[in-house]
Design an enzyme around this catalytic site. Sequence first.
Site, PDB file in Angstrom:
ATOM      1  N   CYS A   1      13.329  10.749   7.024  1.00 40.88           N
ATOM      2  CA  CYS A   1      13.433  10.387   8.356  1.00 40.88           C
ATOM      3  C   CYS A   1      14.831  10.208   9.069  1.00 40.88           C
ATOM      4  CB  CYS A   1      12.858   8.677   8.398  1.00 40.88           C
ATOM      5  SG  CYS A   1      13.834   7.711   7.141  1.00 40.88           S
TER       6      CYS A   1
ATOM      7  N   GLU B   1      10.408  15.042  15.794  1.00 44.85           N
ATOM      8  CA  GLU B   1      10.592  14.967  14.386  1.00 44.85           C
ATOM      9  C   GLU B   1       9.723  16.115  13.823  1.00 44.85           C
ATOM     10  OE1 GLU B   1      11.257  11.590  11.039  1.00 44.85           O
ATOM     11  OE2 GLU B   1       9.650  11.486  12.521  1.00 44.85           O
TER      12      GLU B   1
ATOM     13  N   GLY C   1       3.885   3.171  14.006  1.00 44.75           N
ATOM     14  CA  GLY C   1       4.744   1.884  14.250  1.00 44.75           C
ATOM     15  C   GLY C   1       4.123   1.292  15.480  1.00 44.75           C
TER      16      GLY C   1
ATOM     17  N   LYS D   1       0.814  -1.132   0.070  1.00 39.90           N
ATOM     18  CA  LYS D   1      -0.045  -0.023  -0.182  1.00 39.90           C
ATOM     19  C   LYS D   1       0.795   1.260  -0.023  1.00 39.90           C
ATOM     20  CE  LYS D   1      -1.670   2.644   3.226  1.00 39.90           C
ATOM     21  NZ  LYS D   1      -1.718   3.923   2.612  1.00 39.90           N
TER      22      LYS D   1
ATOM     23  N   GLY E   1       7.179   4.599   8.266  1.00 37.50           N
ATOM     24  CA  GLY E   1       6.552   5.615   8.571  1.00 37.50           C
ATOM     25  C   GLY E   1       6.871   6.273  10.032  1.00 37.50           C
ATOM     26  N   SER E   2       5.820   6.600  10.736  1.00 42.61           N
ATOM     27  CA  SER E   2       5.940   7.460  11.939  1.00 42.61           C
ATOM     28  C   SER E   2       6.048   6.606  13.347  1.00 42.61           C
ATOM     29  CB  SER E   2       4.916   8.394  12.133  1.00 42.61           C
ATOM     30  OG  SER E   2       3.627   7.622  12.368  1.00 42.61           O
ATOM     31  N   THR E   3       6.656   6.840  14.169  1.00 44.37           N
ATOM     32  CA  THR E   3       6.659   5.978  15.421  1.00 44.37           C
ATOM     33  C   THR E   3       5.425   5.790  16.032  1.00 44.37           C
ATOM     34  OG1 THR E   3       9.026   6.961  15.805  1.00 44.37           O
ATOM     35  CG2 THR E   3       7.814   5.903  17.519  1.00 44.37           C
ATOM     36  N   GLU E   4       4.723   6.677  15.888  1.00 44.31           N
ATOM     37  CA  GLU E   4       3.404   6.659  16.403  1.00 44.31           C
ATOM     38  C   GLU E   4       2.710   5.437  15.847  1.00 44.31           C
ATOM     39  OE1 GLU E   4      -0.958   9.240  17.000  1.00 44.31           O
ATOM     40  OE2 GLU E   4       0.952  10.113  15.901  1.00 44.31           O
TER      41      GLU E   4
ATOM     42  N   GLU F   1      10.421   0.551  10.228  1.00 44.74           N
ATOM     43  CA  GLU F   1      11.495   1.950   9.919  1.00 44.74           C
ATOM     44  C   GLU F   1      10.752   3.127  10.162  1.00 44.74           C
ATOM     45  OE1 GLU F   1      13.079   4.759   8.638  1.00 44.74           O
ATOM     46  OE2 GLU F   1      12.872   4.121   6.540  1.00 44.74           O
TER      47      GLU F   1
END
Length: 808
Positions: free
Chosen positions: A309, A406, A258, A201, A253-256, A275
Amino acid sequence: MASSVVEKFYSMEYGPAPEDASEVNKWLDAHGRWFGHYIDGQWTKSATAKFETKNPATGEVLATIASADAADVDRAVKAARAALPAWQALTGHQRARYLYAFARQVQKHSRKLAVIESMDNGKSIRESRDIDIPLVARHFYHHAGWAQLLGDVTPIGFSGEFRGYVPVGVVGQIIPWNFPLLMFAWKVAPALAAGNTVVIKPAEFTPLSAIALAEIADEIGLPKGVLNVVNGAGETGAAIVAHDDIDKIAFTGSTEVGRIIRKATAKTTKKLSLELGGKSPFIVFDDADLDSAVEGLVDGIWFNQGQVCCAGSRLLVQERVAEKLYDKIRSRMETLRVGSPLDKAVDIGAIVDQVQYDRIKGLVETGVKEGATCWQPELSMPEKGLFFKPTLLTNVHPSSTVAQEEIFGPVLASMTFRTPAEAVELANNTTYGLAACVWSENINVALDVAAQVKAGVVWVNATNLFDAACGFGGYRESGYGREGGVEGMYEYLVPAWLHELPVVSSKLQVESENSDNSELTTYNLQPAPIDRTVKQYIGGKQARPDSGYSYPVYGLDGKLAGDAPLGNRKDIRNAVEAARNVSAKWARTTAHGRAQILYYIAENLVQRRAEIVKELTKFVGAEQAAIEFDYSVERAFAYGAWADKFEGTVHNPPMRMIAVAMKEAVGTVAILCPDEAPLLGMLSLVLPAIAMGNAVVAVPSERAALLMGELYQVFDTSDLPGGVVNLVAGRASELGKTLAEHDDIDAIWSFRDEAASAMVKLGSIGNLKQVWTNEGRAYDWFDPAQSEGRTFLHHATQVKNVWVPYGE
């Protein structure tokens, strides 16, 4: 008087140099500016939901895109599953031919792909054309080589590297909007090379690149169902993550997000690689070539509008040269050109979307409110579109929002330091650990700092260098797993025997483990008698349990074998503290030194054979006890041998650089040990962890915790530094939860039942610690193919790639 050539050079102005977008517009018009999903080799023609993708530089709607729902995702997964046997039945050479053809078609359509990328994403055409496209082709070429060398992905493998590994199966991949083309190649190429099928996606802001690459898959005749592209926003990604028939999730993508994915997959057996975000330090020492460092900064923070990133968003400059460097940075910023992404003379393009633009603006305003000084050059800006001026924030405090969060925009936050030690402390003063840059003419200083920075990639006197042969990925809350190189291939392979393991027998679990009764009822607690109860082993010392209680341990004959200490949160806290205190020192111990201690442990095990076998016999019987002990000694010798032989490698990317792939200890590892083979199982997990330089907090088998009393006497007499191994007995379900949630634990391994596997995955979300579990399956601890060697060592290490220039 006529002007000199030099005066003319400096007075010249850049005129517009637009890239021709007519071919891309023809392509969009040929599709009626409408695109569906690519499923099972076919393009969908209808959709229940749709969204628009826009050119962020103009606001123009480029196309309308179908949005996949759960039914669409299910069709894509079924297609991938159906295609899997035939794809794996191909020879390695046949799969390599497809990947090679993909690379050739990328080169053939390079101009069209670059324009699509810049129109949909907003990045400069120079970056799309000169950086992204060559790297996309490079990834497909490189992984065509891996497909060839892996052969049929038989247990033979390539040079022994992947011996005994097979494809993971159907892979779900979710990629971001900042590098749509490149992320597609990073994810798809290794997955296909390893023999997997894919459902991918793209980001809802930038779907056109993936659609164009799916068309290339059609052009090369890639078998239907091998690659499936579904479009949509977060709901589509959630449907992929939640699908029961997907074997692995790969997310960038974002840590959130993740964390959300980690939680969603916790109760499944899906393999996971993440990642995530970064807040990368850009460290400049006073002996650095400052002009080169400034050019590095341009690539480090203003490349792709800072929407990277691993952007070098935190400038750490040695105090003595700070103002001099700031002057050079401001001067260089005034020459940057902001404008149409399709203008070949432009340095900085458009921010991808209004949401991201507003976030960048808001964080800069927050930084100023918190005391930072904001400077922006006087540049000519486009009248419309999402353009943000390159920004320098100085006088930033290490704890301020712009130093910790970030920003993902063209914003550089700067701080100063005095000594290399202070630079390392500032560099590591973040929850992230993706990348770092070190600038110094003293290679000893540069490499010393590079080794200490907690980051998966470190560039020395360079920045933002990538290659398919060199792994990329982060430490800590920047995620785990790697993209590219040998380590990236492991993400798409699993041991051949993994799915054939039996389920852990419930008979081996302590009956009380899943009870809802209180501790008093469950364990029939009593004050621990000093002269009879085995103690905890924390910091190299025997320690009474904080609770003051013990629990009864029974042998095979049902008779009371003795009392084991009942650990609690305080015991875990003390054990983790002891491990953290020694962790860095133990990791710095030479591999040869660690090997000698492991051999010494084996030697001292042999000296205590009679006592250990006698104690072990109570729980597994005399025959198994003798065999288990002998295997344990052999395993200690094995990891003594591995300690100085599981080494890093040197990559040779196609540039005048080497990338030193260093295998580093993860840090502090928590281990929930199995009940089956209680001695051998524990040592098979603890020994590889300490061999690679980790400190360990282990919860031994509940039913055989009395073995601790024999083991810590072996550790005490083997020169093992106090705190390297800590043993805390008690209820594994409670102690495991505490360990999984502890932010000073860097990785947790669980080799108990399925519930324990899910529990540690859920508990790991806070700091996104690395997780390795048996998924509730019983390893054969007597089979070295399953319980010894590279798989264990891979989990005990993380790879840091240090890029070092050489030559003129």
